[in-house]
Design a protein around this motif. Sequence first.
Motif, PDB file in Angstrom:
ATOM      1  N   UNK A 208       0.851  -1.192   0.000  1.00  0.00           N
ATOM      2  CA  UNK A 208       0.000   0.000   0.000  1.00  0.00           C
ATOM      3  C   UNK A 208       0.882   1.235   0.000  1.00  0.00           C
ATOM      4  N   UNK A 209       0.439   2.233  -0.740  1.00  0.00           N
ATOM      5  CA  UNK A 209       1.160   3.496  -0.760  1.00  0.00           C
ATOM      6  C   UNK A 209       0.161   4.636  -0.876  1.00  0.00           C
ATOM      7  N   UNK A 210       0.512   5.788  -0.259  1.00  0.00           N
ATOM      8  CA  UNK A 210      -0.392   6.934  -0.353  1.00  0.00           C
ATOM      9  C   UNK A 210      -0.430   7.476  -1.771  1.00  0.00           C
ATOM     10  N   UNK A 211      -1.585   7.925  -2.164  1.00  0.00           N
ATOM     11  CA  UNK A 211      -1.778   8.506  -3.491  1.00  0.00           C
ATOM     12  C   UNK A 211      -2.565   9.802  -3.325  1.00  0.00           C
ATOM     13  N   UNK A 212      -2.376  10.705  -4.267  1.00  0.00           N
ATOM     14  CA  UNK A 212      -3.132  11.955  -4.253  1.00  0.00           C
ATOM     15  C   UNK A 212      -4.569  11.667  -4.672  1.00  0.00           C
ATOM     16  N   UNK A 213      -5.505  12.140  -3.886  1.00  0.00           N
ATOM     17  CA  UNK A 213      -6.919  11.979  -4.211  1.00  0.00           C
ATOM     18  C   UNK A 213      -7.250  12.966  -5.325  1.00  0.00           C
ATOM     19  N   UNK A 214      -7.740  12.462  -6.449  1.00  0.00           N
ATOM     20  CA  UNK A 214      -8.064  13.323  -7.582  1.00  0.00           C
ATOM     21  C   UNK A 214      -9.387  14.030  -7.327  1.00  0.00           C
ATOM     22  N   UNK A 215      -9.435  15.265  -7.674  1.00  0.00           N
ATOM     23  CA  UNK A 215     -10.627  16.062  -7.437  1.00  0.00           C
ATOM     24  C   UNK A 215     -11.564  15.989  -8.635  1.00  0.00           C
ATOM     25  N   UNK A 216     -12.036  14.793  -8.910  1.00  0.00           N
ATOM     26  CA  UNK A 216     -13.017  14.592  -9.969  1.00  0.00           C
ATOM     27  C   UNK A 216     -14.170  13.789  -9.377  1.00  0.00           C
ATOM     28  N   UNK A 217     -15.330  13.960  -9.950  1.00  0.00           N
ATOM     29  CA  UNK A 217     -16.500  13.253  -9.444  1.00  0.00           C
ATOM     30  C   UNK A 217     -16.324  11.753  -9.636  1.00  0.00           C
ATOM     31  N   UNK A 218     -16.549  10.992  -8.561  1.00  0.00           N
ATOM     32  CA  UNK A 218     -16.434   9.542  -8.616  1.00  0.00           C
ATOM     33  C   UNK A 218     -17.620   8.972  -9.386  1.00  0.00           C
ATOM     34  N   UNK A 219     -17.331   8.271 -10.481  1.00  0.00           N
ATOM     35  CA  UNK A 219     -18.386   7.678 -11.297  1.00  0.00           C
ATOM     36  C   UNK A 219     -18.196   6.167 -11.425  1.00  0.00           C
ATOM     37  N   UNK A 220     -17.388   5.602 -10.550  1.00  0.00           N
ATOM     38  CA  UNK A 220     -17.075   4.181 -10.638  1.00  0.00           C
ATOM     39  C   UNK A 220     -15.647   3.952 -11.083  1.00  0.00           C
ATOM     40  N   UNK A 221     -14.997   5.009 -11.556  1.00  0.00           N
ATOM     41  CA  UNK A 221     -13.583   4.939 -11.922  1.00  0.00           C
ATOM     42  C   UNK A 221     -12.802   5.900 -11.040  1.00  0.00           C
TER      43      UNK A 221
ATOM     44  N   UNK B 295      -0.011  18.291  -7.966  1.00  0.00           N
ATOM     45  CA  UNK B 295       0.699  17.172  -8.603  1.00  0.00           C
ATOM     46  C   UNK B 295       2.073  17.572  -9.110  1.00  0.00           C
ATOM     47  N   UNK B 296       2.303  18.866  -9.254  1.00  0.00           N
ATOM     48  CA  UNK B 296       3.584  19.362  -9.764  1.00  0.00           C
ATOM     49  C   UNK B 296       4.744  18.951  -8.847  1.00  0.00           C
ATOM     50  N   UNK B 297       4.453  18.684  -7.591  1.00  0.00           N
ATOM     51  CA  UNK B 297       5.480  18.214  -6.649  1.00  0.00           C
ATOM     52  C   UNK B 297       6.111  16.926  -7.175  1.00  0.00           C
ATOM     53  N   UNK B 298       5.296  16.026  -7.680  1.00  0.00           N
ATOM     54  CA  UNK B 298       5.788  14.722  -8.153  1.00  0.00           C
ATOM     55  C   UNK B 298       6.076  14.714  -9.650  1.00  0.00           C
ATOM     56  N   UNK B 299       5.376  15.549 -10.374  1.00  0.00           N
ATOM     57  CA  UNK B 299       5.504  15.568 -11.834  1.00  0.00           C
ATOM     58  C   UNK B 299       5.808  16.999 -12.268  1.00  0.00           C
TER      59      UNK B 299
ATOM     60  N   UNK C 148       7.047  18.599 -14.739  1.00  0.00           N
ATOM     61  CA  UNK C 148       6.760  19.124 -16.072  1.00  0.00           C
ATOM     62  C   UNK C 148       5.271  19.042 -16.409  1.00  0.00           C
ATOM     63  N   UNK C 149       4.447  18.918 -15.379  1.00  0.00           N
ATOM     64  CA  UNK C 149       3.003  18.863 -15.587  1.00  0.00           C
ATOM     65  C   UNK C 149       2.582  17.617 -16.350  1.00  0.00           C
ATOM     66  N   UNK C 150       1.454  17.689 -17.055  1.00  0.00           N
ATOM     67  CA  UNK C 150       0.965  16.528 -17.799  1.00  0.00           C
ATOM     68  C   UNK C 150       1.942  16.043 -18.877  1.00  0.00           C
ATOM     69  N   UNK C 151       2.913  16.869 -19.229  1.00  0.00           N
ATOM     70  CA  UNK C 151       3.914  16.481 -20.218  1.00  0.00           C
ATOM     71  C   UNK C 151       5.160  15.865 -19.613  1.00  0.00           C
ATOM     72  N   UNK C 152       5.133  15.561 -18.321  1.00  0.00           N
ATOM     73  CA  UNK C 152       6.290  14.951 -17.655  1.00  0.00           C
ATOM     74  C   UNK C 152       6.643  13.636 -18.357  1.00  0.00           C
TER      75      UNK C 152
END
Length: 170
Positions: free
Chosen positions: A34-47, A104-108, A110-114
């Motif tokens: 188990x490892x901690x992950x950033x909770x994404x701020x999107x509406x939970x729809x089953x994914x 997320x920039x802390x871990x990535x 270069x943003x989404x282009x990392x």
Amino acid sequence: MAEHTEQVTRVAEMVERAQSCMLTTMTLDGRHHARPMAVQEVEFDGDLWFFAYSDSAKVADALANPQVNVSFANDKDAEWTSITGTVEVVEDRQKAEELWSAPLKIWFPDGPGTPGLVLLKVHAEGAEYWDGPSSKVARMFGAVRAAVSGDPDKFPADNEKVDLSDRSNR
């Protein structure tokens, strides 16, 4: 059907309020990790969506055994949620941009282009939640009542299992 819809809605709300999250995979040698992950701020729809590096251990685990668990905690409101499902590794720059948030920039950096950035998409199949009283006093009295009676069911908390595998119910 209405009760199931209410339970799915409750799971979604608890995921949204969660303050922390742990992703559990099975390692190549058969151990849970188990490892901690950033909770994404999107509406939970089953994914559920998470960012990762393609060469990370969590991605190797996901490719070898896609069965995962994601647990959420909201200690402030005494809510805990555990979601089981299968994970898929997704390379989709457009989706990464859609899901991107500044922390997320802390871990990535270069943003989404990392370079090496991938997404882990967890397809939820089931959930279990525990929802206790948000008042610390009520939790304390409930714990005392359960301890004195020897009956853990005297602790005032809702606990339900919810089937999330049938998306037509959403």
